[in-house]
Write a protein that holds these residues in place. Structure first.
Motif, PDB file in Angstrom:
ATOM      1  N   SER A   1       0.805  -1.219   0.000  1.00  0.00           N
ATOM      2  CA  SER A   1       0.000   0.000   0.000  1.00  0.00           C
ATOM      3  C   SER A   1       0.838   1.270   0.000  1.00  0.00           C
ATOM      4  O   SER A   1       0.351   2.335  -0.380  1.00  0.00           O
ATOM      5  CB  SER A   1      -0.932   0.022   1.217  1.00  0.00           C
ATOM      6  OG  SER A   1      -0.216   0.307   2.413  1.00  0.00           O
ATOM      7  N   ILE A   2       2.111   1.167   0.404  1.00  0.00           N
ATOM      8  CA  ILE A   2       2.917   2.375   0.580  1.00  0.00           C
ATOM      9  C   ILE A   2       4.195   2.386  -0.259  1.00  0.00           C
ATOM     10  O   ILE A   2       4.694   3.443  -0.623  1.00  0.00           O
ATOM     11  CB  ILE A   2       3.270   2.560   2.084  1.00  0.00           C
ATOM     12  CG1 ILE A   2       3.944   3.897   2.341  1.00  0.00           C
ATOM     13  CG2 ILE A   2       4.128   1.423   2.588  1.00  0.00           C
ATOM     14  CD1 ILE A   2       4.242   4.152   3.805  1.00  0.00           C
ATOM     15  N   CYS A   3       4.729   1.208  -0.590  1.00  0.00           N
ATOM     16  CA  CYS A   3       6.057   1.127  -1.217  1.00  0.00           C
ATOM     17  C   CYS A   3       6.002   1.234  -2.735  1.00  0.00           C
ATOM     18  O   CYS A   3       4.963   1.012  -3.366  1.00  0.00           O
ATOM     19  CB  CYS A   3       6.742  -0.188  -0.820  1.00  0.00           C
ATOM     20  SG  CYS A   3       7.072  -0.327   0.946  1.00  0.00           S
ATOM     21  N   ASP A   4       7.173   1.566  -3.296  1.00  0.00           N
ATOM     22  CA  ASP A   4       7.334   1.582  -4.747  1.00  0.00           C
ATOM     23  C   ASP A   4       7.865   0.237  -5.237  1.00  0.00           C
ATOM     24  O   ASP A   4       7.392  -0.295  -6.238  1.00  0.00           O
ATOM     25  CB  ASP A   4       8.299   2.708  -5.141  1.00  0.00           C
ATOM     26  CG  ASP A   4       7.794   4.070  -4.687  1.00  0.00           C
ATOM     27  OD1 ASP A   4       6.740   4.501  -5.184  1.00  0.00           O
ATOM     28  OD2 ASP A   4       8.439   4.672  -3.816  1.00  0.00           O
ATOM     29  N   ARG A   5       8.838  -0.304  -4.529  1.00  0.00           N
ATOM     30  CA  ARG A   5       9.358  -1.639  -4.824  1.00  0.00           C
ATOM     31  C   ARG A   5       9.468  -2.411  -3.513  1.00  0.00           C
ATOM     32  O   ARG A   5       9.622  -1.816  -2.451  1.00  0.00           O
ATOM     33  CB  ARG A   5      10.749  -1.575  -5.480  1.00  0.00           C
ATOM     34  CG  ARG A   5      10.780  -1.006  -6.881  1.00  0.00           C
ATOM     35  CD  ARG A   5      12.194  -1.098  -7.456  1.00  0.00           C
ATOM     36  NE  ARG A   5      13.160  -0.332  -6.678  1.00  0.00           N
ATOM     37  CZ  ARG A   5      14.438  -0.642  -6.518  1.00  0.00           C
ATOM     38  NH1 ARG A   5      14.913  -1.774  -7.054  1.00  0.00           N
ATOM     39  NH2 ARG A   5      15.256   0.131  -5.818  1.00  0.00           N
ATOM     40  N   ILE A   6       9.412  -3.730  -3.600  1.00  0.00           N
ATOM     41  CA  ILE A   6       9.526  -4.574  -2.409  1.00  0.00           C
ATOM     42  C   ILE A   6      10.510  -5.699  -2.682  1.00  0.00           C
ATOM     43  O   ILE A   6      10.376  -6.419  -3.677  1.00  0.00           O
ATOM     44  CB  ILE A   6       8.160  -5.173  -2.010  1.00  0.00           C
ATOM     45  CG1 ILE A   6       7.129  -4.072  -1.767  1.00  0.00           C
ATOM     46  CG2 ILE A   6       8.304  -6.062  -0.773  1.00  0.00           C
ATOM     47  CD1 ILE A   6       5.717  -4.586  -1.577  1.00  0.00           C
ATOM     48  N   ALA A   7      11.499  -5.839  -1.797  1.00  0.00           N
ATOM     49  CA  ALA A   7      12.450  -6.952  -1.856  1.00  0.00           C
ATOM     50  C   ALA A   7      12.031  -8.005  -0.833  1.00  0.00           C
ATOM     51  O   ALA A   7      11.681  -7.673   0.294  1.00  0.00           O
ATOM     52  CB  ALA A   7      13.859  -6.466  -1.554  1.00  0.00           C
ATOM     53  N   ILE A   8      12.050  -9.266  -1.244  1.00  0.00           N
ATOM     54  CA  ILE A   8      11.693 -10.359  -0.348  1.00  0.00           C
ATOM     55  C   ILE A   8      12.970 -11.084   0.088  1.00  0.00           C
ATOM     56  O   ILE A   8      13.803 -11.456  -0.745  1.00  0.00           O
ATOM     57  CB  ILE A   8      10.732 -11.357  -1.019  1.00  0.00           C
ATOM     58  CG1 ILE A   8       9.446 -10.649  -1.427  1.00  0.00           C
ATOM     59  CG2 ILE A   8      10.432 -12.531  -0.092  1.00  0.00           C
ATOM     60  CD1 ILE A   8       8.663 -10.042  -0.272  1.00  0.00           C
ATOM     61  N   VAL A   9      13.106 -11.264   1.401  1.00  0.00           N
ATOM     62  CA  VAL A   9      14.287 -11.908   1.979  1.00  0.00           C
ATOM     63  C   VAL A   9      13.934 -13.322   2.414  1.00  0.00           C
ATOM     64  O   VAL A   9      12.912 -13.551   3.076  1.00  0.00           O
ATOM     65  CB  VAL A   9      14.816 -11.097   3.184  1.00  0.00           C
ATOM     66  CG1 VAL A   9      16.015 -11.800   3.810  1.00  0.00           C
ATOM     67  CG2 VAL A   9      15.185  -9.685   2.761  1.00  0.00           C
ATOM     68  N   ASP A  10      14.772 -14.263   2.041  1.00  0.00           N
ATOM     69  CA  ASP A  10      14.592 -15.656   2.454  1.00  0.00           C
ATOM     70  C   ASP A  10      15.970 -16.259   2.695  1.00  0.00           C
ATOM     71  O   ASP A  10      16.886 -16.105   1.874  1.00  0.00           O
ATOM     72  CB  ASP A  10      13.859 -16.454   1.368  1.00  0.00           C
ATOM     73  CG  ASP A  10      13.590 -17.891   1.794  1.00  0.00           C
ATOM     74  OD1 ASP A  10      12.829 -18.081   2.758  1.00  0.00           O
ATOM     75  OD2 ASP A  10      14.154 -18.813   1.178  1.00  0.00           O
ATOM     76  N   SER A  11      16.133 -16.901   3.847  1.00  0.00           N
ATOM     77  CA  SER A  11      17.406 -17.536   4.218  1.00  0.00           C
ATOM     78  C   SER A  11      18.580 -16.568   4.150  1.00  0.00           C
ATOM     79  O   SER A  11      19.682 -16.923   3.728  1.00  0.00           O
ATOM     80  CB  SER A  11      17.679 -18.750   3.313  1.00  0.00           C
ATOM     81  OG  SER A  11      16.650 -19.703   3.437  1.00  0.00           O
ATOM     82  N   GLY A  12      18.337 -15.315   4.566  1.00  0.00           N
ATOM     83  CA  GLY A  12      19.409 -14.339   4.641  1.00  0.00           C
ATOM     84  C   GLY A  12      19.806 -13.708   3.329  1.00  0.00           C
ATOM     85  O   GLY A  12      20.816 -13.002   3.261  1.00  0.00           O
ATOM     86  N   ARG A  13      19.021 -13.937   2.262  1.00  0.00           N
ATOM     87  CA  ARG A  13      19.334 -13.376   0.946  1.00  0.00           C
ATOM     88  C   ARG A  13      18.082 -12.775   0.315  1.00  0.00           C
ATOM     89  O   ARG A  13      16.974 -13.229   0.586  1.00  0.00           O
ATOM     90  CB  ARG A  13      19.898 -14.461   0.018  1.00  0.00           C
ATOM     91  CG  ARG A  13      21.210 -15.068   0.501  1.00  0.00           C
ATOM     92  CD  ARG A  13      21.636 -16.236  -0.374  1.00  0.00           C
ATOM     93  NE  ARG A  13      22.947 -16.752   0.003  1.00  0.00           N
ATOM     94  CZ  ARG A  13      23.165 -17.613   0.995  1.00  0.00           C
ATOM     95  NH1 ARG A  13      22.132 -18.064   1.703  1.00  0.00           N
ATOM     96  NH2 ARG A  13      24.383 -18.021   1.281  1.00  0.00           N
ATOM     97  N   ILE A  14      18.266 -11.780  -0.535  1.00  0.00           N
ATOM     98  CA  ILE A  14      17.138 -11.246  -1.295  1.00  0.00           C
ATOM     99  C   ILE A  14      16.881 -12.181  -2.468  1.00  0.00           C
ATOM    100  O   ILE A  14      17.747 -12.393  -3.315  1.00  0.00           O
ATOM    101  CB  ILE A  14      17.432  -9.811  -1.799  1.00  0.00           C
ATOM    102  CG1 ILE A  14      17.457  -8.846  -0.602  1.00  0.00           C
ATOM    103  CG2 ILE A  14      16.366  -9.362  -2.803  1.00  0.00           C
ATOM    104  CD1 ILE A  14      17.784  -7.409  -0.969  1.00  0.00           C
ATOM    105  N   VAL A  15      15.676 -12.753  -2.490  1.00  0.00           N
ATOM    106  CA  VAL A  15      15.342 -13.726  -3.536  1.00  0.00           C
ATOM    107  C   VAL A  15      14.558 -13.105  -4.672  1.00  0.00           C
ATOM    108  O   VAL A  15      14.277 -13.766  -5.676  1.00  0.00           O
ATOM    109  CB  VAL A  15      14.555 -14.917  -2.944  1.00  0.00           C
ATOM    110  CG1 VAL A  15      15.438 -15.713  -2.006  1.00  0.00           C
ATOM    111  CG2 VAL A  15      13.294 -14.451  -2.220  1.00  0.00           C
ATOM    112  N   GLY A  16      14.211 -11.843  -4.552  1.00  0.00           N
ATOM    113  CA  GLY A  16      13.505 -11.162  -5.626  1.00  0.00           C
ATOM    114  C   GLY A  16      13.077  -9.773  -5.198  1.00  0.00           C
ATOM    115  O   GLY A  16      12.763  -9.537  -4.034  1.00  0.00           O
TER     116      GLY A  16
END
Length: 534
Positions: A492-507
């Protein structure tokens, strides 16, 4: 003749000097029933539970009006010990665990099992020793009732925040005489799967005859698990209903007294950003429970950048590492200049600031007034709010400027308080969160990290917090990095979103991307598909 309800409140009211926080509260709770108590931050929920639990702050500030009955008998506890003896347990929103003790030691704290040894004959029971095997077994049994995988020998300091919550609840379950359990925002720090486990555990406890008062801002959970719902607004009961007679939007509207259907609607205006403001390469952070292994990202000037993911995957560690709160390595460049990791002053002096997830442990001076909390970092790091004395030979605090600054934030952020001189520890959790935001804003940062800004606060306060972040981004050009477990709030507020999994950005995806695609990244499905196809 019908049996008396386990708990009955009649005409309960409370005022802190001239500030009326509760007025004529009435409701009942039957044995083995789960009651959902909801309302905005500052609506009076915590004060009502403090009265029930005999907290000393109530008696020290003039007591309360009305009557409370347990099994038909009027009670007026002088201290929490009276409540505990009566079988009332309470898990507070903020943890009260001893980090250097194990899970089992915290579960049985002050109720330890001891065993006989020959010295008892000479010196009495004071020389009895701890029966550690039995204590561990007691901890294990309490944890098993919650159906979570948690070693009772693990040190609490090593636990992720969600498992600290399970430890708190297990401690209350271990008490043999518990018949009424108050849970204050127990799922606020849990992942969805952990919350599901807890809700199922609550139903099992209720089936054993334990009554539960469930305080939560996750309204769908309230509908899913509760037998009845009581809504407070401005210290009064405005709605008393059953889950099958209402829905989330109706509850939210009663809480805030207005329509909230469009509370988190996105602004669809086209946004333009500047050059890269923050560049991160191969960042690692040794934060217990939130380890970052290898994160690289770039954030544009003027952007609202989101970082999401499940609990314990490392999303909280990113900001903490950059801001020097935990051991870190890698390369961080801000405005073209390197940031010295493991040195909190480097990031602050460069123009970065942060609102941390642990607002009580890191973000606030609880014994100090609201005004001092808001200006503290700006005064310490930037030398502001000082005025010259004796022709400039020395400087003193500008109390008038401090008070005026605080009053402006109290008004703009809708901080519910008596005045700017009120101590922060007396505020509700949501209002403490707003003070943390005000403190960060007042440093006038070029980039602001905000971790879990809406955790444990109600829908009305969430809108104020999110709208304020958008305002500062738009009006002052503050670049915002929001770290949150709430995907829809990020969207609702962001322009881009990074998803973190197992200590790394996966997308990293545009916020307008369908939520299902973010879900795939969070669950690691995309990575598994890559392995299968390789």
């Amino acid at each position: 003749m019908a049996s008396e309800p386990l708990l009955k409140m009649e005409g309960v009211g409370k005022a802190y000097f001239s500030n009326r926080v509760l007025k004529n509260v009435n409701f009942t709770l039957e044995k083995g029933q789960i009651l959902g108590l909801v309302g905005e931050n500052g609506a009076g929920k915590s004060t009502l539970m403090n009265i029930l639990f005999g907290m000393t702050v109530i008696r020290e500030t003039g007591g309360y009006e009305g009557d409370i009955f347990i099994d038909g008998e009027r009670i007026d506890f002088n201290s929490p010990f009276d409540a505990l003896r009566a079988g009332i347990g309470m898990v507070h929103q903020e943890f009260s665990l001893i980090p250097g003790f194990s899970v089992s030691e915290n579960v049985v704290l002050n109720r330890e099992t001891t065993k006989y040894n020959p010295l008892v004959e000479a010196f009495g029971d004071r020389l009895r020793t701890l029966d550690r095997a039995t204590m561990v077994e007691r901890g294990r049994k309490a944890i098993d009732k919650l159906n979570v995988s948690l070693d009772p020998n693990t040190m609490v300091s090593e636990l992720p925040v969600g498992y600290k919550q399970f430890t708190e609840i297990a401690r209350e379950i271990d008490k043999e005489n518990t018949r009424l359990l108050v849970l204050d925002e127990p799922t606020a720090v849990l992942t969805e799967s952990e919350a599901d486990i807890l809700l199922a555990s609550m139903k099992r406890l209720a089936s054993l005859g334990i009554s539960i008062i469930f305080i939560s801002h996750r309204l769908q959970e309230v509908l899913d698990v509760c037998d009845k719902i009581v809504i407070l607004r401005d210290g009064e009961v405005v709605y008393d209903t059953a889950p099958d007679q209402t829905d989330v939007m109706s509850i939210a509207s009663h809480m805030v007294g207005r329509d909230v259907a469009t509370a988190f609607a996105r602004d669809e205006e086209e946004r333009k950003f500047g050059d890269t403001l923050l560049s991160v390469e191969h960042l690692w952070v040794d934060m217990p429970g939130e380890t970052v292994r290898d994160v690289s990202m770039e954030i544009k000037e003027g952007e609202i950048f989101g970082i999401g993911g499940l609990a314990g995957q490392g999303k909280l560690g990113i900001a903490n590492g950059i801001m020097g709160m935990f051991p870190a390595g890698g390369k961080v460049v801000f405005q073209g200049k390197p940031i010295v990791l493991n040195d909190p002053t480097s990031a602050l002096e460069a123009g970065m600031s942060a609102v941390y997830e642990d607002r009580r442990g890191v973000g606030l001076l609880l014994e100090e007034p609201i005004s001092w909390n808001i200006i503290f970092t700006a005064l310490q790091m930037q030398g502001r709010f000082l005025k010259p004395l004796l022709g400039g030979i020395t400087k003193i605090r500008d109390e008038e400027a401090i008070a005026e600054c605080a009053r402006e934030y109290v008004k703009s952020l809708e901080i519910r308080c008596v005045n700017e001189r009120q101590r922060v520890q007396e505020l509700s959790g949501g209002n403490q969160q707003k003070v943390c935001l005000a403190k960060a804003f007042e440093t006038r940062p070029k980039l602001l990290f905000v971790a879990e800004p809406t955790r444990g606060i109600d829908v009305g306060a969430k809108k104020v917090v999110l709208d304020t972040l958008k305002l500062y981004n738009k009006k002052y050009g503050t670049t915002v990095v929001m770290v949150s477990s709430e995907l829809e709030e990020l969207r609702s507020i962001c322009d881009r979103i990074a998803i973190v999994d197992s200590g790394r950005i996966v997308g990293t995806l545009p916020a307008i991307t369908p939520s299902t695609e973010f879900g795939v990244l969070m669950l690691g499905v995309a990575k598994e598909e890559e392995k299968v196809g390789s």
